[in-house]
Design a protein around this motif. Structure first.
Motif, PDB file in Angstrom:
ATOM      1  N   MET A  36       0.834  -1.203   0.000  1.00 41.62           N
ATOM      2  CA  MET A  36       0.000   0.000   0.000  1.00 41.62           C
ATOM      3  C   MET A  36       0.864   1.247   0.000  1.00 41.62           C
ATOM      4  O   MET A  36       0.553   2.224  -0.690  1.00 41.62           O
ATOM      5  CB  MET A  36      -0.933   0.005   1.216  1.00 41.62           C
ATOM      6  N   GLY A  37       1.947   1.228   0.760  1.00 40.44           N
ATOM      7  CA  GLY A  37       2.843   2.378   0.784  1.00 40.44           C
ATOM      8  C   GLY A  37       3.506   2.606  -0.555  1.00 40.44           C
ATOM      9  O   GLY A  37       3.624   3.748  -1.018  1.00 40.44           O
ATOM     10  N   LEU A  38       3.906   1.535  -1.204  1.00 41.52           N
ATOM     11  CA  LEU A  38       4.541   1.645  -2.523  1.00 41.52           C
ATOM     12  C   LEU A  38       3.578   2.229  -3.547  1.00 41.52           C
ATOM     13  O   LEU A  38       3.935   3.130  -4.308  1.00 41.52           O
ATOM     14  CB  LEU A  38       5.016   0.263  -2.970  1.00 41.52           C
ATOM     15  N   VAL A  39       2.338   1.734  -3.535  1.00 39.24           N
ATOM     16  CA  VAL A  39       1.333   2.254  -4.460  1.00 39.24           C
ATOM     17  C   VAL A  39       1.028   3.718  -4.131  1.00 39.24           C
ATOM     18  O   VAL A  39       0.918   4.561  -5.027  1.00 39.24           O
ATOM     19  CB  VAL A  39       0.059   1.382  -4.417  1.00 39.24           C
ATOM     20  N   GLY A  40       0.921   4.028  -2.844  1.00 37.16           N
ATOM     21  CA  GLY A  40       0.646   5.413  -2.448  1.00 37.16           C
ATOM     22  C   GLY A  40       1.729   6.373  -2.890  1.00 37.16           C
ATOM     23  O   GLY A  40       1.444   7.436  -3.459  1.00 37.16           O
ATOM     24  N   TRP A  41       2.980   6.008  -2.655  1.00 39.67           N
ATOM     25  CA  TRP A  41       4.079   6.888  -3.055  1.00 39.67           C
ATOM     26  C   TRP A  41       4.189   7.000  -4.568  1.00 39.67           C
ATOM     27  O   TRP A  41       4.601   8.032  -5.092  1.00 39.67           O
ATOM     28  CB  TRP A  41       5.401   6.415  -2.467  1.00 39.67           C
ATOM     29  N   SER A  42       3.825   5.947  -5.299  1.00 43.63           N
ATOM     30  CA  SER A  42       3.899   6.035  -6.764  1.00 43.63           C
ATOM     31  C   SER A  42       2.857   7.009  -7.308  1.00 43.63           C
ATOM     32  O   SER A  42       2.990   7.476  -8.438  1.00 43.63           O
ATOM     33  CB  SER A  42       3.740   4.654  -7.399  1.00 43.63           C
ATOM     34  N   VAL A  43       1.832   7.328  -6.526  1.00 39.72           N
ATOM     35  CA  VAL A  43       0.854   8.344  -6.930  1.00 39.72           C
ATOM     36  C   VAL A  43       1.245   9.708  -6.384  1.00 39.72           C
ATOM     37  O   VAL A  43       1.164  10.724  -7.087  1.00 39.72           O
ATOM     38  CB  VAL A  43      -0.566   7.952  -6.438  1.00 39.72           C
ATOM     39  N   VAL A  44       1.703   9.757  -5.142  1.00 38.93           N
ATOM     40  CA  VAL A  44       1.982  11.038  -4.475  1.00 38.93           C
ATOM     41  C   VAL A  44       3.168  11.767  -5.108  1.00 38.93           C
ATOM     42  O   VAL A  44       3.099  12.986  -5.327  1.00 38.93           O
ATOM     43  CB  VAL A  44       2.234  10.801  -2.964  1.00 38.93           C
ATOM     44  N   VAL A  45       4.238  11.053  -5.411  1.00 40.36           N
ATOM     45  CA  VAL A  45       5.454  11.716  -5.909  1.00 40.36           C
ATOM     46  C   VAL A  45       5.203  12.458  -7.226  1.00 40.36           C
ATOM     47  O   VAL A  45       5.517  13.659  -7.331  1.00 40.36           O
ATOM     48  CB  VAL A  45       6.626  10.713  -6.002  1.00 40.36           C
ATOM     49  N   PRO A  46       4.620  11.828  -8.262  1.00 47.39           N
ATOM     50  CA  PRO A  46       4.370  12.595  -9.500  1.00 47.39           C
ATOM     51  C   PRO A  46       3.382  13.749  -9.284  1.00 47.39           C
ATOM     52  O   PRO A  46       3.519  14.808  -9.916  1.00 47.39           O
ATOM     53  CB  PRO A  46       3.788  11.565 -10.469  1.00 47.39           C
ATOM     54  N   THR A  47       2.404  13.555  -8.402  1.00 44.18           N
ATOM     55  CA  THR A  47       1.438  14.628  -8.137  1.00 44.18           C
ATOM     56  C   THR A  47       2.131  15.832  -7.509  1.00 44.18           C
ATOM     57  O   THR A  47       1.916  16.980  -7.938  1.00 44.18           O
ATOM     58  CB  THR A  47       0.319  14.116  -7.208  1.00 44.18           C
ATOM     59  N   LEU A  48       2.978  15.590  -6.507  1.00 44.09           N
ATOM     60  CA  LEU A  48       3.687  16.704  -5.871  1.00 44.09           C
ATOM     61  C   LEU A  48       4.699  17.352  -6.803  1.00 44.09           C
ATOM     62  O   LEU A  48       4.873  18.582  -6.778  1.00 44.09           O
ATOM     63  CB  LEU A  48       4.370  16.221  -4.587  1.00 44.09           C
ATOM     64  N   LEU A  49       5.357  16.547  -7.620  1.00 46.71           N
ATOM     65  CA  LEU A  49       6.300  17.130  -8.589  1.00 46.71           C
ATOM     66  C   LEU A  49       5.566  18.016  -9.593  1.00 46.71           C
ATOM     67  O   LEU A  49       6.046  19.101  -9.950  1.00 46.71           O
ATOM     68  CB  LEU A  49       7.076  16.022  -9.311  1.00 46.71           C
ATOM     69  N   GLY A  50       4.399  17.557 -10.050  1.00 41.57           N
ATOM     70  CA  GLY A  50       3.602  18.378 -10.971  1.00 41.57           C
ATOM     71  C   GLY A  50       3.156  19.669 -10.320  1.00 41.57           C
ATOM     72  O   GLY A  50       3.216  20.741 -10.939  1.00 41.57           O
TER      73      GLY A  50
END
Length: 115
Positions: A45-59
């Motif tokens: 769950m953490g891996l999936v969460g970070w794979s969504v959060v990181v590109p969103t925050l970078l954008g």
């Protein structure tokens, strides 16, 4: 009169022995591999969460920078935040689908090995 209930014929010894052998192999393999526990699920769950959060925050960060340096009629922050979210969701979907394929492939390989 009523007929006595039919009892299926007993299985041949060779078939019974092969079934017992297959079950024993499956149990030994399960003991070696172990079952994924709570920590495995939380990690996934953490891996999936970070794979969504990181590109969103970078954008969002890139959008904020563009809005400060190149102001215009539309919001770069909002546009790149949504773009990052879409990319992150696609990334998470890709990762989960890859893990699902690997799990099914392993199960099929072990199933064929038992035969």
């Amino acid at each position: 009169m009523t007929e006595p209930p039919r009892v299926p014929p007993p299985k041949p010894a060779a078939t019974l022995a092969s079934e017992v052998e297959a079950k024993a192999r499956r149990k030994l393999r399960a003991r070696r591999q172990g079952t994924p526990g709570v920590w495995f699920g939380l990690g996934m769950m953490g891996l999936v969460g970070w794979s969504v959060v990181v590109p969103t925050l970078l954008g969002a960060a890139l959008g904020i920078w563009l809005d400060k340096h190149h102001p215009g009629g539309h919001s770069w922050t909002l546009a790149l935040l949504v773009a990052g979210l879409v990319i992150g969701c696609f990334n998470a979907w890709h990762w989960v689908a890859k893990e699902d394929r690997a799990m099914h492939r392993d199960a099929e390989e072990h199933e064929h090995a038992d035969e």
